[in-house]
Scaffold this motif. Sequence first.
Motif, mmCIF file in Angstrom:
data_model
loop_
_atom_site.group_PDB
_atom_site.id
_atom_site.type_symbol
_atom_site.label_atom_id
_atom_site.label_comp_id
_atom_site.label_asym_id
_atom_site.label_seq_id
_atom_site.Cartn_x
_atom_site.Cartn_y
_atom_site.Cartn_z
ATOM 1 N N LEU A 177 0.823 -1.204 0.000
ATOM 2 C CA LEU A 177 0.000 0.000 0.000
ATOM 3 C C LEU A 177 0.863 1.263 0.000
ATOM 4 N N LEU A 178 1.958 1.242 0.730
ATOM 5 C CA LEU A 178 2.811 2.421 0.860
ATOM 6 C C LEU A 178 3.723 2.620 -0.344
ATOM 7 N N THR A 179 3.960 1.568 -1.094
ATOM 8 C CA THR A 179 4.859 1.673 -2.246
ATOM 9 C C THR A 179 4.127 1.626 -3.576
ATOM 10 N N GLY A 180 2.792 1.636 -3.534
ATOM 11 C CA GLY A 180 2.017 1.700 -4.763
ATOM 12 C C GLY A 180 1.898 0.409 -5.532
ATOM 13 N N LEU A 264 -7.311 4.938 0.918
ATOM 14 C CA LEU A 264 -8.734 5.202 0.726
ATOM 15 C C LEU A 264 -9.020 6.705 0.699
ATOM 16 N N PHE A 265 -8.407 7.459 1.606
ATOM 17 C CA PHE A 265 -8.603 8.903 1.595
ATOM 18 C C PHE A 265 -8.039 9.519 0.313
ATOM 19 N N GLU A 266 -6.934 8.986 -0.153
ATOM 20 C CA GLU A 266 -6.370 9.465 -1.414
ATOM 21 C C GLU A 266 -7.339 9.194 -2.561
ATOM 22 N N ALA A 267 -7.974 8.017 -2.546
ATOM 23 C CA ALA A 267 -8.879 7.635 -3.628
ATOM 24 C C ALA A 267 -10.127 8.507 -3.680
ATOM 25 N N ILE A 268 -10.573 9.035 -2.540
ATOM 26 C CA ILE A 268 -11.783 9.867 -2.541
ATOM 27 C C ILE A 268 -11.448 11.352 -2.713
ATOM 28 N N GLY A 269 -10.194 11.635 -3.031
ATOM 29 C CA GLY A 269 -9.804 13.015 -3.279
ATOM 30 C C GLY A 269 -9.535 13.827 -2.042
ATOM 31 N N GLU A 270 -9.266 13.154 -0.928
ATOM 32 C CA GLU A 270 -8.964 13.833 0.330
ATOM 33 C C GLU A 270 -7.632 13.314 0.884
ATOM 34 N N PRO A 271 -6.535 13.522 0.156
ATOM 35 C CA PRO A 271 -5.257 12.956 0.592
ATOM 36 C C PRO A 271 -4.839 13.472 1.965
ATOM 37 N N LEU A 272 -4.251 12.581 2.757
ATOM 38 C CA LEU A 272 -3.810 12.929 4.097
ATOM 39 C C LEU A 272 -2.346 13.362 4.066
ATOM 40 N N PRO A 273 -1.982 14.428 4.767
ATOM 41 C CA PRO A 273 -0.564 14.794 4.849
ATOM 42 C C PRO A 273 0.207 13.743 5.634
ATOM 43 N N THR A 274 1.410 13.442 5.188
ATOM 44 C CA THR A 274 2.209 12.402 5.855
ATOM 45 C C THR A 274 3.338 12.978 6.695
ATOM 46 N N ALA A 282 6.162 8.205 4.267
ATOM 47 C CA ALA A 282 6.754 9.117 3.285
ATOM 48 C C ALA A 282 6.942 8.435 1.943
ATOM 49 N N HIS A 283 7.098 7.116 1.936
ATOM 50 C CA HIS A 283 7.237 6.403 0.666
ATOM 51 C C HIS A 283 6.017 6.612 -0.222
ATOM 52 N N ALA A 284 4.828 6.715 0.386
ATOM 53 C CA ALA A 284 3.611 6.894 -0.395
ATOM 54 C C ALA A 284 3.610 8.216 -1.143
ATOM 55 N N ASP A 285 4.278 9.235 -0.603
ATOM 56 C CA ASP A 285 4.297 10.550 -1.246
ATOM 57 C C ASP A 285 5.210 10.606 -2.459
ATOM 58 N N LEU A 286 5.992 9.556 -2.687
ATOM 59 C CA LEU A 286 6.864 9.530 -3.859
ATOM 60 C C LEU A 286 6.110 9.164 -5.134
ATOM 61 N N ALA A 287 4.854 8.769 -5.011
ATOM 62 C CA ALA A 287 4.069 8.374 -6.185
ATOM 63 C C ALA A 287 4.006 9.520 -7.189
ATOM 64 N N PRO A 288 4.140 9.224 -8.484
ATOM 65 C CA PRO A 288 4.135 10.298 -9.498
ATOM 66 C C PRO A 288 2.824 11.056 -9.575
ATOM 67 N N THR A 289 1.754 10.530 -8.981
ATOM 68 C CA THR A 289 0.477 11.242 -8.982
ATOM 69 C C THR A 289 0.469 12.405 -7.994
ATOM 70 N N ASN A 290 1.428 12.468 -7.101
ATOM 71 C CA ASN A 290 1.500 13.554 -6.125
ATOM 72 C C ASN A 290 2.199 14.774 -6.720
ATOM 73 N N GLY A 291 1.998 15.904 -6.103
ATOM 74 C CA GLY A 291 2.655 17.121 -6.552
ATOM 75 C C GLY A 291 4.157 17.063 -6.337
ATOM 76 N N TRP A 292 4.872 17.877 -7.109
ATOM 77 C CA TRP A 292 6.336 17.840 -7.057
ATOM 78 C C TRP A 292 6.860 18.228 -5.680
ATOM 79 N N LYS A 293 6.297 19.257 -5.080
ATOM 80 C CA LYS A 293 6.793 19.695 -3.775
ATOM 81 C C LYS A 293 6.597 18.598 -2.727
ATOM 82 N N ALA A 294 5.452 17.922 -2.751
ATOM 83 C CA ALA A 294 5.224 16.836 -1.798
ATOM 84 C C ALA A 294 6.233 15.716 -2.006
#
Length: 449
Positions: A177-180, A264-274, A282-294
């Motif tokens: 889940l954390l590594t996509g 699940l929160f990411e899927a409903i458009g309410e991503p949680l800050p990590t 923090a590994h989850a925030d490396l996904a290319p779907t996230n913003g560059w700054k994140a």
Amino acid sequence: MAKPSPARGRIGAAAAAVGLLAAGAASAEAPLSAIDWLSRSVTVPAAPAALAPAPPAPVDAVQVVPLDSLALDAAGILAPEDLGLPRDLWSGTRAADLAALIGAERVDAAPALRELFVALLTTGFDPPADAAPPGAFLMARVDRLLDLGALAEADALLAAAGDDSAEAFRRRFDIALLTGTEDSACAALRAAPGIAPTYPVRVFCLARGGDWQAATLTLETARALGAVGAADDALLSRFLDLELADDEAPPAPPTRPTPLALRLFEAIGEPLPTTGLPIAFAHADLAPTNGWKARLEAGERLARAGRIAPAALRALYLERRAAASGGVWDRVRAVARLTEALAAGDPGATGAALPAAWDAMRAGELELPFAQMFAAEVRGLPLEGAARDSAFRMALLAGDAAAAAALAPADPDATFLLQVAAGRPDRTAAAGSLGRAIAAAWTDARPAG
């Protein structure tokens, strides 16, 4: 850095191992508990994560332990010989004491100690003689790796153990889940008839597989049976029916989210800050779907902990141009300027860009990954002044003692640093109490205890 002799490697590694595991002796009576952020992804009959001392056996009693149980707790992705340590390093220690010591080790230790600690956790030493139940000591090691954000190492250790228990799957599912890679984890779940997923995971995997009707029916069944809590029900309902977004407020985020809740929160458009979550998230925030700054901030956080390759962080920095100034943007701009100067083969531009980049990365506590990125590229360049001093320190951090010696200024501090890099510090050359303590560690150090 000069390659140590086998004897020195064994002695040094053993001393470090003893020091690491002795640091938490005061809490040795408390067994290590499972980490508190794991998803309830499978139904487990009993969690083997807590280690307790075995009751004293009569002198004439014979304990019988299945060989496969011993193999489970002795699993590793490194061999003891790789570290120059004996296979029975901790077999004589009580399992509960050892687990408590593993759990008490600081996560913010110096990089070299931190990497040695990860190596110890992933090495196939003989397990403690009283390790019980089978697999409990393995889970203690895996959980500590997860706490450190060492997801790849934890997953590899579980794979090496060949553990197909529910507790092992629970951890591998969260790593996915954390590594996509949750789709492969859901596929593995479908192929494992002995693993019973919880209702939220059934709903999640059915939906990920495209069977939304079955996912909805599963949630309705769980609701009718009272097998899903109100918070999970609200989140899964929103996950399955995004049209609810127009009618109802999104579910309140949990104070201690699990990897499944994060997805699940990411899927409903309410991503949680990590940012305030354990570093594994923090590994989850490396996904290319996230913003560059994140992704930049997650990459830097992982780099400080030694859990991302320096080349991967460099690639993040160079992905595009800095959008602002200050903080991470200063580092993005500094790395880009140094990269451009090196690519152009311009020693003058490199000499101007290098100390600025070194200062920016030091301000972000990222000097080690920076040195690992660039030390080899600046080796041999005609640098002077601040650029030369930066290159000297980068060479030391990167373990290139020869390059450091060629760049070293003629002063006592540099001489002592070179001696430390070579493993032969001279106490008479040490400046100050810290230098003398470092020099003494090579000759006077004794294991604590």
